[in-house]
Design an enzyme around this catalytic site. Structure first.
Site, PDB file in Angstrom:
ATOM      1  N   GLY A 189       0.809  -1.231   0.000  1.00 31.58           N
ATOM      2  CA  GLY A 189       0.000   0.000   0.000  1.00 31.58           C
ATOM      3  C   GLY A 189       0.837   1.274   0.000  1.00 31.58           C
ATOM      4  O   GLY A 189       2.074   1.223   0.035  1.00 31.58           O
ATOM      5  N   ASN A 208       1.833  13.416   5.137  1.00 32.62           N
ATOM      6  CA  ASN A 208       0.916  12.554   5.897  1.00 32.62           C
ATOM      7  C   ASN A 208       1.274  11.083   5.789  1.00 32.62           C
ATOM      8  O   ASN A 208       0.920  10.283   6.643  1.00 32.62           O
ATOM      9  CB  ASN A 208      -0.528  12.775   5.434  1.00 32.62           C
ATOM     10  CG  ASN A 208      -0.697  12.588   3.941  1.00 32.62           C
ATOM     11  OD1 ASN A 208      -0.060  13.284   3.155  1.00 32.62           O
ATOM     12  ND2 ASN A 208      -1.529  11.665   3.547  1.00 32.62           N
ATOM     13  N   ARG A 250     -11.142  17.434   2.838  1.00 27.54           N
ATOM     14  CA  ARG A 250     -10.252  16.844   1.816  1.00 27.54           C
ATOM     15  C   ARG A 250     -10.040  17.878   0.713  1.00 27.54           C
ATOM     16  O   ARG A 250     -11.006  18.470   0.224  1.00 27.54           O
ATOM     17  CB  ARG A 250     -10.911  15.589   1.240  1.00 27.54           C
ATOM     18  CG  ARG A 250      -9.995  14.806   0.321  1.00 27.54           C
ATOM     19  CD  ARG A 250      -8.963  14.001   1.066  1.00 27.54           C
ATOM     20  NE  ARG A 250      -9.540  12.858   1.756  1.00 27.54           N
ATOM     21  CZ  ARG A 250      -8.887  12.158   2.676  1.00 27.54           C
ATOM     22  NH1 ARG A 250      -7.644  12.455   3.009  1.00 27.54           N
ATOM     23  NH2 ARG A 250      -9.472  11.138   3.276  1.00 27.54           N
ATOM     24  N   ARG A 287      -6.361   2.085  18.820  1.00 28.86           N
ATOM     25  CA  ARG A 287      -5.874   3.362  19.372  1.00 28.86           C
ATOM     26  C   ARG A 287      -6.498   3.774  20.701  1.00 28.86           C
ATOM     27  O   ARG A 287      -5.841   4.378  21.535  1.00 28.86           O
ATOM     28  CB  ARG A 287      -6.110   4.489  18.357  1.00 28.86           C
ATOM     29  CG  ARG A 287      -5.132   4.467  17.219  1.00 28.86           C
ATOM     30  CD  ARG A 287      -5.369   5.664  16.305  1.00 28.86           C
ATOM     31  NE  ARG A 287      -4.688   5.431  15.044  1.00 28.86           N
ATOM     32  CZ  ARG A 287      -5.112   5.893  13.874  1.00 28.86           C
ATOM     33  NH1 ARG A 287      -6.198   6.641  13.810  1.00 28.86           N
ATOM     34  NH2 ARG A 287      -4.439   5.638  12.778  1.00 28.86           N
ATOM     35  N   GLN A 290      -6.717  18.245   3.977  1.00 29.42           N
ATOM     36  CA  GLN A 290      -6.066  16.939   3.910  1.00 29.42           C
ATOM     37  C   GLN A 290      -5.957  16.399   2.476  1.00 29.42           C
ATOM     38  O   GLN A 290      -6.912  16.446   1.696  1.00 29.42           O
ATOM     39  CB  GLN A 290      -6.820  15.939   4.798  1.00 29.42           C
ATOM     40  CG  GLN A 290      -6.701  16.315   6.261  1.00 29.42           C
ATOM     41  CD  GLN A 290      -7.348  15.344   7.218  1.00 29.42           C
ATOM     42  OE1 GLN A 290      -8.072  15.766   8.109  1.00 29.42           O
ATOM     43  NE2 GLN A 290      -7.092  14.057   7.077  1.00 29.42           N
ATOM     44  N   CYS A 331      -2.845  10.511  10.926  1.00 31.75           N
ATOM     45  CA  CYS A 331      -1.866  11.462  10.361  1.00 31.75           C
ATOM     46  C   CYS A 331      -2.131  12.909  10.746  1.00 31.75           C
ATOM     47  O   CYS A 331      -1.204  13.648  11.117  1.00 31.75           O
ATOM     48  CB  CYS A 331      -1.827  11.327   8.845  1.00 31.75           C
ATOM     49  SG  CYS A 331      -3.435  11.114   8.087  1.00 31.75           S
ATOM     50  N   LYS A 373     -11.413  11.635  15.877  1.00 27.66           N
ATOM     51  CA  LYS A 373     -10.043  11.174  16.154  1.00 27.66           C
ATOM     52  C   LYS A 373      -9.163  12.331  16.586  1.00 27.66           C
ATOM     53  O   LYS A 373      -8.340  12.201  17.496  1.00 27.66           O
ATOM     54  CB  LYS A 373      -9.418  10.564  14.885  1.00 27.66           C
ATOM     55  CG  LYS A 373      -9.951   9.212  14.479  1.00 27.66           C
ATOM     56  CD  LYS A 373      -9.228   8.804  13.184  1.00 27.66           C
ATOM     57  CE  LYS A 373      -9.952   7.721  12.452  1.00 27.66           C
ATOM     58  NZ  LYS A 373      -9.401   7.506  11.106  1.00 27.66           N
ATOM     59  N   HIS A 431      -0.669  16.981   4.285  1.00 27.99           N
ATOM     60  CA  HIS A 431      -1.826  17.620   4.922  1.00 27.99           C
ATOM     61  C   HIS A 431      -1.445  19.011   5.438  1.00 27.99           C
ATOM     62  O   HIS A 431      -0.353  19.203   5.983  1.00 27.99           O
ATOM     63  CB  HIS A 431      -2.285  16.811   6.136  1.00 27.99           C
ATOM     64  CG  HIS A 431      -2.946  15.506   5.821  1.00 27.99           C
ATOM     65  ND1 HIS A 431      -3.355  15.123   4.573  1.00 27.99           N
ATOM     66  CD2 HIS A 431      -3.301  14.479   6.655  1.00 27.99           C
ATOM     67  CE1 HIS A 431      -3.925  13.925   4.640  1.00 27.99           C
ATOM     68  NE2 HIS A 431      -3.895  13.511   5.889  1.00 27.99           N
TER      69      HIS A 431
HETATM   70  C1  11C Z   1      -7.116  10.531   5.865  1.00 31.30           C
HETATM   71  N1  11C Z   1      -6.386  10.724   8.163  1.00 31.30           N
HETATM   72  O1  11C Z   1      -6.436  11.517   5.574  1.00 31.30           O
HETATM   73  C2  11C Z   1      -6.938   9.837   7.188  1.00 31.30           C
HETATM   74  C3  11C Z   1      -6.114   8.603   6.950  1.00 31.30           C
HETATM   75  O2  11C Z   1      -7.032   6.679  11.125  1.00 31.30           O
HETATM   76  O3  11C Z   1      -5.159   6.108  10.249  1.00 31.30           O
HETATM   77  C4  11C Z   1      -5.660   7.879   8.188  1.00 31.30           C
HETATM   78  C5  11C Z   1      -6.747   7.106   8.834  1.00 31.30           C
HETATM   79  C6  11C Z   1      -6.282   6.598  10.150  1.00 31.30           C
HETATM   80  O4  11C Z   1      -7.946  10.038   5.123  1.00 31.30           O
END
Ligand code: 11C
Length: 364
Positions: free
Chosen positions: A12, A329, A247, A99, A155, A128, A221, A254
Site C-alpha cells: 500500500g 501525511n 479533503r 488506538r 487533507q 496522520c 479522532k 496535509h
Molecule cells: C485521511 N487521516 O487523511 C486519514 C487517513 O485513522 O489512520 C488515516 C486514517 C487513520 O484520510
C-alpha cells in the site's frame, strides 16, 4: 542483535513507504517478511536491494518475527495482530483499531515516548492529521500550557490511500479534457459510504464516516487522540479541542490551520513561540512573511519533519494564536512515525512481549 521484521500491508501507499523508512532506519534488520492480502501475494518488492516476494498474511506468517509494522486496514489488524502478539512479536499498528484501547499506548515519539514503557505487545500509531498537530502544539503545551484548540484541516487525497491519489489524477485529467463522462468518483470521500464526489477542482468536507453528533470520525479522532497523546486520557477536559476536516485536491501533504489558547498568564511573544517550536525535535519553523516563506505540501513531501509557520497572535483575544502546520501525511503521519516508534523500541530495549499480553487482545 538483528531483528526479524514483518510489514503487514506492504504493497500500500503507507506499506511501501514503511519499507523505505525501515531501509533508512537505525534498526538492524536480519530478516524481512512482506505481507499483504491474497490479491497482492506473489508480487515482488525490494528491501535493501534484495527482491522479496510478498506473501499472503496469515497467523503463521508471524512465527519467528520480532517486530511487526502494520498498515493493512483496521479489520486485518484486529484479526492478525493478536496472533502476532501470541507468537511473541511486538506490533506497531498504523490503523485506528487499537488506538483507544487502554492497554495500547498511542505514540508520537517526540511527544510521549515514555508511554512505550508500558506496552503490552501493541503500540498504536496515531492518525496522520493528529500527529502533525500534536507535533506543533506540544512545545507550546510544555512551556505555556494549552487550554483550547480549534483546527481546520486541508487533507491530501493520499490519506485515503494510493487509489484515492489515482482517482484525483484521473478526475483532473478528465476534467481538463472537458470529458465529464470520465469523471466517475468511486472512492472519495469514503470508500464504503453511499455517495462519492469529485475531488478534482473541489473540496469535500467529509473525511471518514459521520457520527450521530454530526462530526466525522476523522474529527472525532483529532479530539480524542490529541488528548490521549498529550494528557494520557482520551476524555480529558484539560484541553478543549474541536475540529473540521476537509479533503483538498492535493496528492500528498496535509495542511492544518490551528487556533489555540495558552494557559499561562504570561502570554508568549511570537519570538518565544518560535524559539520553543524550533527547539522541539522533528519540528521545523518556516515562518518569514516578509520573504513569503511558509510551509506547503509541495515542499513537505518526502520529508520526515513537521513544518510550522504563519504563527501570529489573535488580534482580539490575548493569549490566543493562529498557526499553519504541514507534514507529509504518509511519512510523519504514518510510515516514518511507525518506524520511528520501532527505532525507539529497539533503542529502549522494549522489543519484547510482556507475559500475559496475548490474553488482553484475545477476541474469543
Ligand atoms: C485521511 N487521516 O487523511 C486519514 C487517513 O485513522 O489512520 C488515516 C486514517 C487513520 O484520510
Amino acid at each position: 542483535e538483528k531483528y526479524r521484521v514483518a510489514i503487514l500491508g506492504a504493497t500500500g501507499a503507507v506499506g511501501t513507504r514503511m519499507i523505505q523508512q525501515l531501509e533508512q532506519s537505525t534498526i538492524p534488520v536480519g530478516e524481512i517478511r512482506l505481507l499483504a492480502s491474497a490479491r497482492s501475494a506473489g508480487k515482488t518488492l525490494s528491501f535493501n536491494g534484495k527482491s522479496i516476494v510478498v506473501e499472503e498474511a496469515r497467523p503463521e506468517s508471524f512465527d519467528g518475527i520480532d517486530l511487526v509494522l502494520a498498515s493493512a486496514g483496521g479489520s486485518n489488524s484486529a484479526r492478525l495482530l493478536p496472533e502476532a502478539v501470541k507468537r511473541g512479536a511486538v506490533c506497531v499498528d498504523n490503523t485506528s483499531y487499537f488506538r483507544m484501547n487502554d492497554q495500547v499506548p498511542l505514540v508520537v515519539p517526540e511527544v510521549n515516548e515514555k508511554d512505550l514503557a508500558w506496552h503490552h505487545g501493541i503500540i498504536a500509531n496515531p492518525n496522520c492529521s493528529t500527529i502533525q498537530m500534536v507535533m506543533a502544539l506540544e512545545p507550546v503545551r510544555q512551556k505555556y500550557g494549552l487550554t483550547r484548540v480549534i483546527v481546520s484541516t486541508y487533507q491530501a487525497a493520499g490519506g485515503a490511500g494510493q487509489s484515492a491519489i489515482d482517482e484525483l489524477e484521473t478526475e483532473s485529467q478528465a476534467y481538463l479534457n472537458r470529458d465529464s463522462e470520465k469523471v466517475t468518483p468511486a472512492i472519495l470521500p469514503v470508500k464504503g459510504d453511499t455517495h462519492h464526489y469529485q475531488l478534482a477542482f473541489n473540496l469535500l468536507p467529509q473525511i471518514d464516516v459521520f457520527e450521530a453528533d454530526g462530526y466525522t470520525h476523522e474529527e472525532w479522532k483529532m479530539i480524542h487522540e490529541t488528548k490521549k497523546i498529550m494528557l494520557g486520557d482520551k476524555n480529558s477536559p484539560e484541553i478543549k479541542v474541536t475540529a473540521t476536516c476537509v479533503r483538498v485536491p492535493v496528492s500528498v501533504g496535509h495542511g492544518e490551520s490551528v487556533w489555540f489558547e495558552v494557559a499561562d498568564q504570561q502570554k508568549p511573544t511570537i519570538a518565544q513561540l518560535h524559539q520553543s517550536m524550533a527547539a522541539f525535535p522533528g519540528l521545523v519553523v518556516v515562518d518569514d512573511p516578509a520573504s513569503q516563506l511558509y510551509p506547503q505540501p509541495k515542499t513537505a513531501e518526502g520529508r520526515r519533519e513537521t513544518f510550522v509557520g504563519r504563527v501570529r497572535p489573535d488580534l482580539e483575544t490575548p493569549g490566543a494564536y493562529n498557526l499553519w502546520i504541514v507534514a507529509d501525511n504518509l511519512l510523519k503521519g504514518a510510515a516514518w512515525n511507525s518506524v520511528q516508534i520501532a527505532e525507539r523500541l529497539v533503542a529502549d530495549d522494549l522489543v519484547r512481549v510482556p507475559e500475559g499480553s496475548a490474553a488482553l487482545f484475545a477476541t474469543e
